[in-house]
Design an enzyme around this catalytic site. Structure first.
Site, PDB file in Angstrom:
ATOM      1  N   LEU A   1       0.676  -1.288  -0.010  1.00 53.60           N
ATOM      2  CA  LEU A   1       0.159  -0.150  -0.127  1.00 53.60           C
ATOM      3  C   LEU A   1       0.699   1.210  -0.082  1.00 53.60           C
ATOM      4  O   LEU A   1       0.552   2.116  -0.607  1.00 53.60           O
ATOM      5  CB  LEU A   1      -0.917   0.043   1.072  1.00 53.60           C
ATOM      6  N   GLU A   2       1.763   1.246   0.827  1.00 59.74           N
ATOM      7  CA  GLU A   2       2.680   2.269   0.941  1.00 59.74           C
ATOM      8  C   GLU A   2       3.413   2.519  -0.350  1.00 59.74           C
ATOM      9  O   GLU A   2       3.521   3.902  -1.101  1.00 59.74           O
ATOM     10  CB  GLU A   2       3.813   2.080   2.007  1.00 59.74           C
ATOM     11  N   SER A   3       3.971   1.770  -1.083  1.00 59.97           N
ATOM     12  CA  SER A   3       4.607   1.731  -2.279  1.00 59.97           C
ATOM     13  C   SER A   3       3.638   2.313  -3.467  1.00 59.97           C
ATOM     14  O   SER A   3       3.883   2.837  -4.372  1.00 59.97           O
ATOM     15  CB  SER A   3       5.197   0.392  -2.733  1.00 59.97           C
TER      16      SER A   3
END
EC number: 2.4.1.135
Length: 129
Positions: free
Chosen positions: A74-76
């Protein structure tokens, strides 16, 4: 965080089965990440380990979290629309200090830390967590 111009990053304590997880910095630049879980992610950083400057977010209206991203990506999914990894801004004294922790009311599970230590790649013991 308040001096973030683009995307800043820092270590997070007691996450991913490690004492800490976060950016590796050399000469003031992020050169990699200390992580055990899926280290080949485009941005192997915890959600609590980065900040985005509002002007950057407003300048890139298509940047958003991808709700269909695989677990841990999700962060990426957001960061890849905002910044190149070479342009990350290290904070927390060049990522040598842990100022953010994942906290729980149980003893932390350090299985990943133990595995990395057996491989000679454990967390820096000089880093206070």
């Amino acid at each position: 965080m308040r001096w973030t111009r683009g995307v800043s990053v820092w270590p997070v304590g007691l996450v991913g089965g490690l004492r800490f997880e976060g950016p590796r910095v050399q000469d003031g630049r992020v050169v990699g990440f200390h992580t055990a879980w899926e280290p080949n992610r485009p941005f192997p950083v915890d959600m609590a380990g980065f900040a985005v400057a509002l002007p950057l977010l407003l300048a890139k209206p298509n940047a958003q979290f991808d709700a269909t991203a695989p677990r841990g990506h999700l962060e990426s999914s957001l960061l890849s629309h905002l910044v190149d990894p070479k342009d990350l801004e290290p904070r927390a004294a060049n990522c040598t200090r842990v100022l953010v922790w994942h906290t729980r009311t149980e003893k932390p599970k350090m299985k990943q830390e133990e595995q990395l230590q057996r491989q000679g790649r454990g967390s820096d013991p000089a880093m206070e967590v």
